[in-house]
Design an enzyme around this catalytic site. Sequence first.
Site, short mmCIF file in Angstrom:
data_model
loop_
_atom_site.label_atom_id
_atom_site.label_comp_id
_atom_site.label_asym_id
_atom_site.label_seq_id
_atom_site.Cartn_x
_atom_site.Cartn_y
_atom_site.Cartn_z
N LYS A 45 39.87 24.07 10.10
CA LYS A 45 40.42 25.43 10.05
C LYS A 45 41.35 25.50 8.86
CE LYS A 45 43.19 28.80 12.53
NZ LYS A 45 43.73 29.22 13.84
N LYS A 64 36.07 27.35 10.01
CA LYS A 64 36.71 28.66 9.98
C LYS A 64 37.58 28.81 8.75
CE LYS A 64 39.96 31.23 12.69
NZ LYS A 64 40.96 31.16 13.72
C1 PBG Z 1 45.60 31.36 15.98
C2 PBG Z 1 44.26 31.89 15.58
C3 PBG Z 1 44.05 32.64 14.42
C4 PBG Z 1 42.72 33.03 14.46
C5 PBG Z 1 42.15 32.49 15.60
N1 PBG Z 1 43.12 31.77 16.28
C6 PBG Z 1 44.99 33.08 13.37
C7 PBG Z 1 45.86 32.10 12.75
O1 PBG Z 1 45.61 30.90 12.72
O2 PBG Z 1 46.90 32.54 12.26
C8 PBG Z 1 42.10 33.89 13.40
C9 PBG Z 1 40.83 34.55 13.74
C10 PBG Z 1 40.46 35.66 12.86
O3 PBG Z 1 41.07 35.93 11.79
O4 PBG Z 1 39.49 36.34 13.20
N2 PBG Z 1 45.66 30.20 16.68
#
Ligand code: PBG
Length: 323
Positions: A194, A247
């Site tokens: 991520k 992601k």
């Molecule tokens: C937070 C989380 C995020 C997303 C999924 N879980 C945002 C972040 O890490 O700040 C983002 C998903 C998206 O942008 O569609 N744990």
Amino acid sequence: MINRPRRNRLTLGIRGLIRETQIQPANLVWPTFVQEGENQRTPIVSMPGVSRLSIDQLVADSKKAFELGVPAVALFPAIDDSLKNSEGKESLNPDGLLQRAVKELKQQIPDLVVITDVALDPYSSDGHDGFVQDGQILNDETLPLLAGMAVAQAKAGADVVAPSDMMDGRVEAIRWALDEHGFDNVLICSYCAKYASAFYGPFRDALESAPKEGDKKTYQMDPGNVREAIREIHSDEEEGADWLMIKPGLPYLDVIRLTREHSELPIAAYHVSGEYAMLKAAEEKGWLDYDSCLMESLISMRRAGADMIFTYGAIDAATILQR
Ligand code: PBG
């Protein structure tokens, strides 16, 4: 000319026969935002077409998705500010919003695969995925809470828990805790690679979960790195992940491909909020055809090696595929 590649593109039928990558509703996960109340749909300005839903509306829309062939939802709760604190304790509440949503979904649509998000940020007054102390994000101190959160979600009936926090060692901590409580059949979808991405902006609007201070670069990955993803793949596999998530999606197709080459585990790609928002914004301007660009984005992630795709356009895509 003996070789004429265009012969293979001649008709719809021929193109269909030789298409290498397919996409079906069965490959899609619908991420959705849950809020308190009844009969509530709160539009998210930066994600046209997406709303935060009260539980009754969530059930109604999930039924629609399920009937269109989308087998799974991924839930993200919008927690009231008054319930947020630096410890994120509300995440453990058996009667908390997310837990109630899971119970209701599993009761109303038993065959729907319910995936829950394991991370502190929706519950944290700091807006970070780990505990914060003197501006540092604590790793090991956060793990017991993540493990407890996963158990609370499993108790509510979650089929899959999905840690999106990027703390080191959390998959193992969650696996042990789940097994200890008799949830050895609950899957872990690990957000494995991520990245610290600006494409999460609209998601943070939806949950009002943006970090109050600093950014997430000490735990989410640097966009310039790819060898580091391989390291994350191997450690999450060893820690007991069932699925690996990459992601965002489209800007990281190479990472999806690499993961396919380095692991036998199923791969999920997350077509994130900013990717969705771009398509919708361009559609509103009349600059792009949303339906075609959505399907092309999804097929690209499948082609790169993703088995399943989390997308806010899941219901749209399933509807398009029915035509
Ligand atoms: C937070 C989380 C995020 C997303 C999924 N879980 C945002 C972040 O890490 O700040 C983002 C998903 C998206 O942008 O569609 N744990």
